[in-house]
Design a protein around this motif. Structure first.
Motif, short mmCIF file in Angstrom:
data_model
loop_
_atom_site.label_atom_id
_atom_site.label_comp_id
_atom_site.label_asym_id
_atom_site.label_seq_id
_atom_site.Cartn_x
_atom_site.Cartn_y
_atom_site.Cartn_z
N MET A 1 -34.58 2.93 35.69
CA MET A 1 -34.25 3.52 36.98
C MET A 1 -33.63 2.47 37.88
O MET A 1 -34.28 1.47 38.20
CB MET A 1 -35.50 4.14 37.60
CG MET A 1 -35.91 5.43 36.91
SD MET A 1 -37.64 5.90 37.15
CE MET A 1 -38.39 5.14 35.73
N GLU A 2 -32.38 2.69 38.22
CA GLU A 2 -31.62 1.74 39.02
C GLU A 2 -31.42 2.28 40.43
O GLU A 2 -31.22 3.47 40.62
CB GLU A 2 -30.26 1.49 38.37
CG GLU A 2 -30.37 0.93 36.95
CD GLU A 2 -29.03 0.85 36.25
OE1 GLU A 2 -28.60 -0.26 35.92
OE2 GLU A 2 -28.41 1.92 36.05
N GLY A 3 -31.45 1.41 41.42
CA GLY A 3 -31.26 1.83 42.80
C GLY A 3 -31.69 0.77 43.78
O GLY A 3 -31.05 0.59 44.81
N HIS A 4 -32.77 0.06 43.47
CA HIS A 4 -33.17 -1.06 44.33
C HIS A 4 -32.13 -2.17 44.22
O HIS A 4 -31.50 -2.36 43.17
CB HIS A 4 -34.54 -1.59 43.89
CG HIS A 4 -35.69 -0.74 44.32
ND1 HIS A 4 -36.01 -0.52 45.64
CD2 HIS A 4 -36.61 -0.04 43.60
CE1 HIS A 4 -37.07 0.26 45.71
NE2 HIS A 4 -37.45 0.59 44.49
N VAL A 5 -31.97 -2.92 45.30
CA VAL A 5 -30.99 -4.00 45.30
C VAL A 5 -31.68 -5.36 45.37
O VAL A 5 -31.02 -6.37 45.59
CB VAL A 5 -29.99 -3.84 46.46
CG1 VAL A 5 -29.15 -2.59 46.27
CG2 VAL A 5 -30.71 -3.79 47.81
N SER A 6 -32.98 -5.38 45.17
CA SER A 6 -33.71 -6.64 45.12
C SER A 6 -34.96 -6.43 44.27
O SER A 6 -35.16 -5.35 43.70
CB SER A 6 -34.07 -7.10 46.54
OG SER A 6 -34.59 -8.42 46.51
#
Length: 1441
Positions: free
Chosen positions: A825-830
């Motif tokens: 699951m991708e979406g956070h930027v850190s």
């Protein structure tokens, strides 16, 4: 000296020990179970004698006699009481079936065949058991264990044979169904383009697809006027209607003269919500329809949504707010524009939480349009029929959060008094702002008066139509009907329909029959439903007074299917699904129009008049005639068979799309294609077959259908699910069927037979999860990206591999089998600092250093909602009831949110340092937090009040947890201790000293008896939580990895740990044995958590991803060859035959086979740049330790180390003649080297400080262009190679960093890329800017990266085919948004899953090399793609234009 035991004594001793293994005669439970079976079989035997003699099945008697013998042996041999009890349950069903067969007088040949098959199974079982029984006593004693197991297998065989026989024979007898007769059309028959009212079907399908154009997904048939509904009869319900109209803001609607009502004020006053609460049949929907119709007539109806349990869309809570938003957009164009913008910003909002949908699609657009939106009313009917299983209605929870932003709207809600709805209205924000009426509490006299008026009006109309005497009906008859209604309008409505039924055309007799049939028992009960049941029974009996067995069977098939369908179907569609002859459905329902709405138009669907009919006809205690009772399990089995049989018409590319490179949303006529090629009955089968399979009785035939479906049609079904937008439900369906098969007790033979089907279903579930992002938007990618990247050793690939037609060869991409990682699951930027499952396992919450908390759907991996913080989110937890989320932040605060609404509830302030860990108490009432200020704080979760501060640690508290019973709190600290506290008083109970390194994570076992603690010394230690004693140490994490997180499985048998070594490890919590290692993250694993069912693990990592893992298999798999480090660069040799990859080592690969040819000597540091010499024999590598390395890749020899730079070397390049090497460094210099001797001969220094991030030689080798960036001195310079003189410079003041530069092949142009997503082209002679393109989505570190990993849009004519002619700078294949594109064709070739996404990419001709984050070099060979793509391009233009 030991004495010798006599031989006889030895034998006696051994015999005694062996005999002790035999079952004791005192096993009363087994005796009782066996006796029950024997008594049942005796009855069976008596019936079998009659059946054998009269119906011609002589083998049955012998088979049953054999089973009696088997049970006698079971008493003496078996020890599995459970198997015998299970067998006992099925004997009665067998007897009932045989009685029906006997009493029927004759049997169909198929039933005789089933009886004979069953008899043979019984006889075969008896023969096997006789062999055991005839063995000697000694042999039986010695073989007791194996014999007992064999007997258990025989019992299961008997049980399964009886179950399968009874299910299939029941269907054949009660439903007149036989697969050899009624399902006559077998495999190979295809749907031939019959179009059933394409316009309406297109409208419904298009509603789900046109959100790509800015319209939200919606339920077309949820609008109030889309179905056959009636409004209140004039003069009835006046009091409640006037109250509603007054609440809306107008005194009344003056409909007689047609004048409009008083205008609504711009901002309506009074309570914004009106709730009509009423029991079944009290007339809620009629009132709602009346209000909606009147509001629309006078232009104040904003939207309506009438929920219906018999329609999937109209019962889907996630379509309510999008549908309302769509309708409001039709009312106000400005609002529609805002909704379209929201859809483009949040294209996956259909999967988001309801609160998020309401906020983005309604609240924010209303705020934006302000005065241009006129106040209006919204009608939301039958909320109880919405499939919302939360404890509190999620729709109402969302409204309670955002009601202040809905001041322009008045919302009318109707529902039954279900607890989840009443709870929502009685608590929180809704209670004080809701006006309400309870219909079933209105004075009965008032309701009866309205029902009397309704009956008089409708019966008078019937009297006039049939020209009856004016005295009909009598006032006495009307009064009797009113009394029978007991205040239920549905009774009155059904009565009128029954009396006026045109299929009888005899209203006088109909009324007489009704009164005669229902008046007899009116004094027995005051329950209104008793009278309703009598009415329904009368309707059925009158329609079928002397129903035959065949007609009863047909009625059950048709009527039973109608009431159990998840979506209603039209008469022709139902006939196609059930395999019935044309007009069968209409003929069967001819006299039931008073309870079933049968449309005249064949394109419209059949519906129940009221849901109460379902309750009546499926309950044998309410429906007095067994011929009318529908058995739910049997009916589901029937529909499951029909669905599986229907799906035999599935094929590849059902909608004739042909081109796999286009997205579903790019096919302009897709709705029409779906309506033509996937007719309604096939759509139904694809959507709901698993639902019916799970709830139906399983038999051999049904298992055979599942097996055939899995082996032949599985991927075709998945393709249709993608086209219908049902891919998430497909995942649920696959899991449902797998779970159902696992719970069926099958004999060994059947288990083996179905095992491949189970493996295929499991493979398909993995396949769908792995490729969900692409399959959900492009159906034909199933046969391209999906099959291309499916592990070769899976059964799915070996079964469906021939469906892969794309001529792409791939190397080093595939694992041997499915990875344990189910979804990324991708979406956070850190960094993802913390993760947790919701208590029901359906959601995942993740906290991140990007200051957000995100919620995800566990099934699809879709992002649902974002909770915004104000600093780094350090920790997160769900409350045990799943209603709240608490998060600890770096800014010393805790924040609580409502999960259903997304509302921020409170901020807890008190800590003096960051909040490193949080946990809820088991009763949801308290929160404990641990902080860098060395304290724990206990809070009231409801009020936010601070309760206690617990002090005692001497360093940062980094882990806290409640015990299972909520009486204790555990805290772990950097002071290397675990402290135990009394959770009520706050008293310190004990100190446990742990590791040599400081304690990081901490977890309680579910029973509260053990503690697991991880540490910075790479170990996990297990402790007794009562005594504080050390139990064991778990070792296995490597490379000095710090254990950052641990969690117990829900049953306490396993432990999972996450470490900075980038792995998760599963352990046996009892023995401490290492079970498996889960690899996939490219940075440290910061947090782990088990799902509530223990089947999955979720992890959060410094690589910014959340990953979902299979915690059951977790077995090691054979992995392709790879680098040990993840920071990887790749480059092709000039002739394209070899690839070199660099990390902390340099490897040479064969570009054709993908095989590793050489691993060169490990270089001194991380490789930051790579370049081949023009002749392909050498490679130069620039490294992080300021050096360059010359490598002979032919012989695999390290040649030279070039030293001179005093910082990292980010760019290296050979001159076109191979004589020189240029290197650029962060030390602000360019150095030129002799490529043969390695000697340094020139240094070019920047006139103003600036790190050199990229270099390129001109084609003639006489000039060098360099890029400098990193937040200062952002410029591109050109230099004379011989003199080192700067020739020209171009500064870019408006950009952040410049990372990329290159010459065009003819040397006339220079292209440059920046980190703020821009691309420039300059004339290399005049140094004038030719072109500027904006639109990159992420920063890039070379022009090659810029153009291959994230280029501007391919449709941007400024880039491709523009006057500037920069197309020559672009390689023939690029990666964009996860796709590999063929630039010349402007076609997507294949989608790359996150596990294969490149951090570097190289292209040579038709070969592409991807350097992945996990150290692999993936090679794709696209030879032959031109001939493959060319015929698809022409078909593409006709489908997308």
């Amino acid at each position: 000296m030991p004495t010798t035991m006599p031989t006889g004594s030895k034998v006696h001793s051994v015999t005694s020990k062996l005999a002790s293994k035999l079952p004791s005669s005192s096993n009363e439970k087994l005796k009782s179970a066996c006796s029950a079976v024997v008594e049942g079989l005796k009855i069976t035997l008596a019936i079998a004698k009659d059946v054998s003699g009269s119906l011609g099945v002589p083998g049955l008697q012998a088979g049953i006699s054999g089973l009696l013998f088997v049970m006698d042996v079971v008493k003496k041999t078996s020890r599995n009481t459970q198997d015998v009890e299970e067998l006992s349950k099925h004997i009665d069903s067998l007897n009932n079936i045989l009685r029906i067969a006997r009493d029927g007088g004759s049997l169909q040949p198929a039933i005789v065949a089933r009886i004979n098959k069953f008899s043979k199974t019984c006889s075969a079982t008896t023969m096997d058991v006789r062999k055991i029984a005839c063995s000697s006593v000694m042999k039986r004693i010695i073989n007791y264990d194996s014999d007992s197991q064999e007997m258990s297998d025989h019992i299961r065989t008997m049980t399964w044979s009886i179950q399968s026989f009874t299910v299939e024979t029941t269907l054949a007898i009660e439903y007149a169904l036989d697969e050899h007769i009624h399902f006559a059309k077998e495999v190979g028959i295809r749907i031939e383009g019959k179009l059933e009212d394409v316009g309406k079907k297109v409208e419904q399908i298009n509603a789900k697809l046109d959100f790509q154009d800015g319209n939200p997904p919606r339920a077309v048939l949820a609008r109030f006027d889309c179905k056959d509904r009636a409004k209140c009869l004039g003069g009835t319900r006046t009091a409640i209607l006037d109250e509603i109209y007054s609440w809306i803001g107008v005194k009344k609607f003056r409909s007689r003269n047609g004048t409009a009502p008083d205008k609504l004020p711009k901002d309506p006053v009074g309570r914004p919500i009106f709730w009509i609460n009423g029991s079944a049949g009290t007339g809620k929907t009629t009132i709602a329809f009346t209000v909606a119709e009147r509001c629309r007539r006078y232009g104040i109806l904003g939207a309506s949504f009438f929920c219906s349990r018999d329609d999937a869309d109209c019962s889907n809570p996630k379509l309510i707010f999008p549908t309302i938003a769509y309708q409001l957009g039709q009312l106000c164009p400005a609002f529609k524009v805002q909704v379209a913008q929201a859809m483009k910003s949040h294209p996956d909002i259909g999967y988001s939480s309801l609160s998020y949908q309401l906020e983005k699609l309604i609240v924010e657009p209303l705020r934006s349009v302000r005065t241009s939106f006129h106040a209006s009313a919204i009608v939301l009917d039958a909320l109880d029929e919405c499939k919302d299983n939360d404890t509190t209605s999620t729709i109402l929870s969302a409204l309670s959060l955002h009601v202040s932003g809905l001041s322009k709207l008045k919302i009318l809600v109707t529902s039954r008094p279900e607890r989840r709805i009443t709870t929502a209205f009685q608590s929180g924000n809704l209670h004080p702002i809701t006006q309400r009426v309870v219909l079933h509490e209105l004075h009965l006299g008032v309701v009866k008066a309205d029902i009397k008026r309704y009956l008089k009006s409708n019966l008078a109309a019937i009297c006039c139509y049939y020209d009856l005497k004016s005295v009909w009906p009598s006032l006495e008859d009307i009064h009797r009907l009113v009394d029978l209604s007991f205040g239920l309008f549905i009774f009155a409505a059904t009565t009128v329909k029954f009396i006026e039924d045109p299929n009888y055309s005899d209203p006088t007799n109909q009324l007489a029959c009704l009164l005669h049939g229902t008046i007899r028992d009116t004094e027995k009960s005051s329950s209104p439903y008793r009278h309703l049941d009598q009415l329904y029974a009368q309707v059925l009996t009158h329609a079928f007074p002397d129903i035959s067995s065949n007609l009863a069977a047909r009625l059950k098939r048709v009527l039973g299917s109608i009431i159990h369908l998840q979506n209603p179907l039209s008469p022709p569609a139902l006939e196609q699904l059930l395999g019935l002859r044309t007009t069968t459905v209409r003929q069967t329902l001819l006299n039931l129009h008073s309870v079933i709405i049968v449309p005249e138009n064949d394109s419209h669907v059949i519906r129940l008049l009221h849901p109460s009919f379902f309750d009546f006809i499926t309950d044998p205690t309410r429906c007095p005639n067994p011929k009318f009772v529908v058995n739910t399990k049997t009916q589901h089995a029937l529909i499951a068979r029909a669905c599986l049989f229907t799906m035999k018409c599935l094929k590849r590319d059902m909608c004739e799309i042909k081109n796999p490179s286009i997205l579903n949303s790019e096919i302009h006529d897709l709705p029409t294609r779906i309506a033509r090629h996937v007719p309604p009955h096939l759509q139904y089968a694809c959507r709901h077959w698993a639902f019916h399979f799970e709830r139906g009785m399983v038999s051999d035939y049904l298992l055979d259908l599942v097996k055939e479906f899995s082996e032949k049609y599985l991927l075709y079904w998945l393709e249709v699910c993608s086209l219908l937008g049902e891919l998430r439900n497909a995942l649920l369906a696959l899991n449902t069927v797998k779970q159902s098969l696992s719970t069926v007790t099958l004999p060994v033979q059947q288990t083996i037979s179905i095992s491949d089907a189970v493996r295929l279903l499991d493979d398909c579930e993995h396949f769908t999860r792995e490729f969900f992002p692409v399959l959900s938007i492009s159906s034909l990618q199933i046969y391209h990206s999906g099959l291309l990247l499916t592990p070769r050793q899976t059964l799915l690939h070996s079964t469906y591999g021939p469906e892969l037609l794309c001529p792409v060869k791939i190397h080093n991409a595939l694992e041997s089998t499915w990875s344990s990682c189910n979804r990324t699951m991708e979406g956070h930027v850190s960094n993802v600092t913390a993760v947790a499952f919701s208590p029901d396992g359906m959601h995942i919450v993740s906290a991140s250093s990007d200051q957000t908390v995100r919620m995800w759907d566990t099934v699809s991996g879709s992002h649902l909602n974002t909770f915004q913080g104000r600093s780094i989110a350090e920790s997160v937890a769900f409350s045990p009831n799943g209603m709240y989320i608490v998060c600890g932040f770096y800014d010393k605060t805790l924040q609580l949110w409502d999960v259903a609404t997304g509302a921020h509830l409170t901020t807890l302030v008190g800590h003096k340092d960051s909040v490193r860990s949080v946990a809820f108490s088991p009763d949801n009432t308290r929160v404990v937090s641990g902080s860098g200020d060395r304290t724990l704080r206990l809070w009231n979760a409801l009020s936010g009040d601070h309760l206690k501060t617990l002090t005692g640690h001497s360093s940062m508290v980094i882990s806290v947890a409640f015990s299972k019973d909520g009486t204790r709190i555990m805290s772990g600290s950097e002071d290397r201790t675990v402290q135990v506290w009394d959770a009520i008083t706050g008293a310190h109970l004990k100190t446990i000293r742990l590791h040599s390194g400081s304690v990081a994570p901490l977890a309680f076992s579910p029973d509260g008896t053990q503690i697991a603690s991880g540490s910075w010394d790479s170990t996990i230690q297990i402790w007794d939580s009562v005594t504080g004693s050390y139990l064991r140490t778990l070792k296995g994490h490597t490379g000095g990895g710090v254990v950052l997180s641990v969690a117990f499985s829900p049953d306490g048998t396993r432990l999972v740990s996450g470490s900075t070594d980038e792995t998760l490890r599963l352990w046996d919590a009892i023995s401490g044995a290492h079970l498996s290692t889960l690899k996939g993250h490219s940075h440290g694993v910061l947090s782990v958590s088990f799902s509530p069912d223990g089947m999955h693990v979720v992890s959060g990592s410094s690589d910014n991803t959340v990953r979902l893992w299979d915690a059951v298999t977790g077995s090691p798999i054979k992995r392709p060859d790879r680098h040990s480090d993840h920071k990887l660069l790749v480059a092709f040799s000039p002739d394209g035959t070899r690839i070199v990859s660099g990390s902390k080592d340099v490897v040479v690969w064969d570009a054709v086979t993908g095989a590793r040819s050489k691993r060169l000597k490990r270089v001194s540091s991380l490789v930051l740049s790579l370049a081949f010499s023009p002749d392909g024999t050498q490679v130069v590598a620039g490294c992080a330790d300021h050096t360059l390395h010359l490598l002979d890749i032919v012989n695999g020899v390290h040649l030279k180390t070039l030293k001179g730079h005093c910082s990292r070397v980010h760019s290296v390049v050979y001159s076109p003649d191979g004589a020189r090497i240029a290197s650029g460094s962060l030390d602000n210099t360019i150095r030129l080297w002799d490529a043969v001797t390695g000697s340094h001969f020139k240094t070019i220094r920047m006139r103003r400080s600036g790190p050199v991030t990229s270099l390129a030689f001109s084609p003639d080798g006489m000039r060098i262009v360099s890029a400098s960036g990193f937040a200062f001195n952002r410029c591109v310079r050109m230099w004379d190679v011989v003199t080192g003189v700067q020739l020209s410079m171009f500064e870019l003041e408006s950009v952040i960093d410049i990372f990329s530069v290159a010459f065009s092949p003819d040397g006339k142009r220079i292209v440059c890329g920046s980190s703020d997503h821009c691309l420039w082209v300059w004339d290399a002679i005049s140094w004038t800017q030719l072109l500027e393109i904006k639109g990159h989505r992420s920063s890039v570190h070379s022009v090659a990266y810029s153009l291959k990993l994230d280029p501007p849009s391919l449709d941007d004519e400024r880039l491709v085919g523009s006057d500037v002619q920069v197309a020559g700078l672009i390689p023939c294949y690029i990666v964009q948004h996860g796709w590999i594109y063929a630039v010349n064709w402007k076609q997507r070739i294949c989608w790359i899953p996150p596990s294969c996404r490149p951090i570097d990419l190289a292209v040579s001709g038709n070969s592409v090399a991807l350097g992945t984050h996990d150290g692999r070099v993936v090679i794709l060979d696209f030879t032959g793609m031109d001939s493959y793509l060319q015929p698809l391009i022409s078909s593409n233009s006709s489908r997308t234009s």
